[in-house]
Design an enzyme around this catalytic site. Structure first.
Site, short mmCIF file in Angstrom:
data_model
loop_
_atom_site.label_atom_id
_atom_site.label_comp_id
_atom_site.label_asym_id
_atom_site.label_seq_id
_atom_site.Cartn_x
_atom_site.Cartn_y
_atom_site.Cartn_z
N HIS A 193 5.52 -5.15 14.11
CA HIS A 193 6.22 -4.05 13.46
C HIS A 193 6.93 -3.19 14.50
O HIS A 193 6.47 -3.07 15.64
CB HIS A 193 5.22 -3.20 12.68
CG HIS A 193 5.81 -2.47 11.52
ND1 HIS A 193 7.06 -2.71 11.02
CD2 HIS A 193 5.29 -1.47 10.74
CE1 HIS A 193 7.28 -1.93 10.00
NE2 HIS A 193 6.24 -1.16 9.81
N GLY A 217 0.82 -1.21 0.00
CA GLY A 217 0.00 0.00 0.00
C GLY A 217 0.85 1.25 0.00
O GLY A 217 0.50 2.25 -0.64
N PHE A 218 1.98 1.21 0.70
CA PHE A 218 2.90 2.35 0.71
C PHE A 218 3.42 2.62 -0.70
O PHE A 218 3.44 3.76 -1.16
CB PHE A 218 4.06 2.06 1.66
CG PHE A 218 5.15 3.09 1.65
CD1 PHE A 218 5.06 4.22 2.43
CD2 PHE A 218 6.26 2.93 0.84
CE1 PHE A 218 6.07 5.19 2.41
CE2 PHE A 218 7.27 3.88 0.81
CZ PHE A 218 7.17 5.02 1.60
N ASP A 272 0.56 7.59 2.14
CA ASP A 272 0.00 6.29 2.53
C ASP A 272 -0.87 6.52 3.76
O ASP A 272 -0.49 6.24 4.88
CB ASP A 272 1.16 5.33 2.84
CG ASP A 272 0.68 3.95 3.25
OD1 ASP A 272 -0.48 3.61 2.94
OD2 ASP A 272 1.46 3.22 3.89
N ARG A 319 -1.63 -7.98 11.84
CA ARG A 319 -0.51 -7.07 12.08
C ARG A 319 -0.83 -6.19 13.28
O ARG A 319 -1.82 -5.45 13.27
CB ARG A 319 -0.27 -6.23 10.83
CG ARG A 319 0.67 -5.05 11.01
CD ARG A 319 0.95 -4.43 9.66
NE ARG A 319 1.54 -3.09 9.74
CZ ARG A 319 2.00 -2.42 8.70
NH1 ARG A 319 1.94 -2.95 7.48
NH2 ARG A 319 2.53 -1.22 8.85
#
Length: 288
Positions: free
Chosen positions: A184, A41-42, A52, A153
């Site tokens: 992350h 997506g980024f 984004d 995530r």
């Protein structure tokens, strides 16, 4: 059709995936030998020239993802951000990506609209754990008939909520049916990710994105014993920007292409990437 990504992870092998934002970059990732492609997506946002921040539509992302899937043989992982809404939205969205041929989807536990994770000063609010569990369950129900991997995530470390909260959310997401957990981190060293992996009870494999901490190599990730997937999440578009800036500047500096022409891909190379030879073979066979 079996899910090659699921099989590799099940064998406790580290799968490596490269980002892409169009079919050409996806084909180059496949050519380089990566196990799969990350429909980032980024990167797609960058390709459109927008932040984004949940600005691209589902149609824009899905259409490009489908175009990539059609041009590669390796598995594709779709980056679905927050899932485009609540659990009902997630079910519809994941079903569409499963039918398009995605091998896996990643959904994150931030609120909509999101800010990209490594943006300094970005908004990093998280949804309630129970709400996100519902999204995971809806995703599994929508993708189950397609052997789709659902990767949850958590952005708990990105949001500075601490290790305990990250582990709590990870366990809750595994309980809800996630096949893998993406953890992350924005730290410049891998210490936080290493600490999480060591504390993780290992109920499902971990996924990492080493953008901020490049010193965590594949060899070191394997040694941790709990990481099943490493995503190089934005290196295609960053490499493209670097190369284009250098070549464009050289053309302006040199007043022509007479120097750079010898050090960039040939037109024939592009023909090969477009599979022009295969098209010509088909023409000779079928056009009469």
């Amino acid at each position: 059709m079996t899910n090659a990504l699921r099989e590799k992870v099940a064998r406790r092998e580290l799968a490596t995936v490269m980002s892409a934002h169009n079919p050409l970059s996806a084909r180059l990732a496949e050519e380089a030998g990566f196990d799969g492609v990350w429909a980032s997506g980024f990167e797609l946002s960058a390709a459109y020239g927008v932040p984004d921040a949940s600005l691209l539509s589902l149609t824009q992302h899905l259409d490009m993802t489908r175009a990539m899937i059609e041009q590669i043989a390796v598995p594709l992982i779709a980056d679905l951000d927050t899932g485009y809404g609540n659990a009902i939205n997630v079910g519809q969205v994941v079903g569409a990506y499963a039918r398009a041929g995605a091998a896996a989807v990643v959904i994150e536990d931030k609120t909509f609209p999101k800010d990209t994770s490594l943006l300094a000063g970005g908004r990093q609010e998280l949804v309630r754990v129970a709400e996100f569990q519902g999204k995971i369950e809806a995703a599994q129900a929508a993708g189950g008939g397609h052997d789709l991997l659902v990767i949850a995530r958590t952005e708990a470390l990105i949001a500075d909520l601490g290790m305990e909260e990250a582990l709590r959310r990870g366990a809750a997401y595994a309980e809800a049916g996630a096949d893998m957990l993406l953890i992350h981190s924005k730290r410049k060293t891998p210490d936080e990710i290493v600490a999480f992996a060591e504390a993780w009870p290992g109920t499902i494999p971990l996924v990492i994105v080493p953008t901020a901490y490049p010193d965590l190599t594949e060899e070191k990730a394997r040694a941790l014993g709990k990481i099943g997937l490493m995503i190089y999440a934005n290196h295609a578009v960053r490499a493209a920007v670097t190369a284009m800036r250098e070549v464009f500047a050289a053309i302006r500096r040199d007043g022509g292409i007479h120097h750079v022409d010898k050090r960039i891909a040939s037109v024939e190379d592009i023909f090969d990437l477009q599979r022009v030879p295969a098209m010509k073979t088909a023409e000779r066979k079928y056009l009469r």
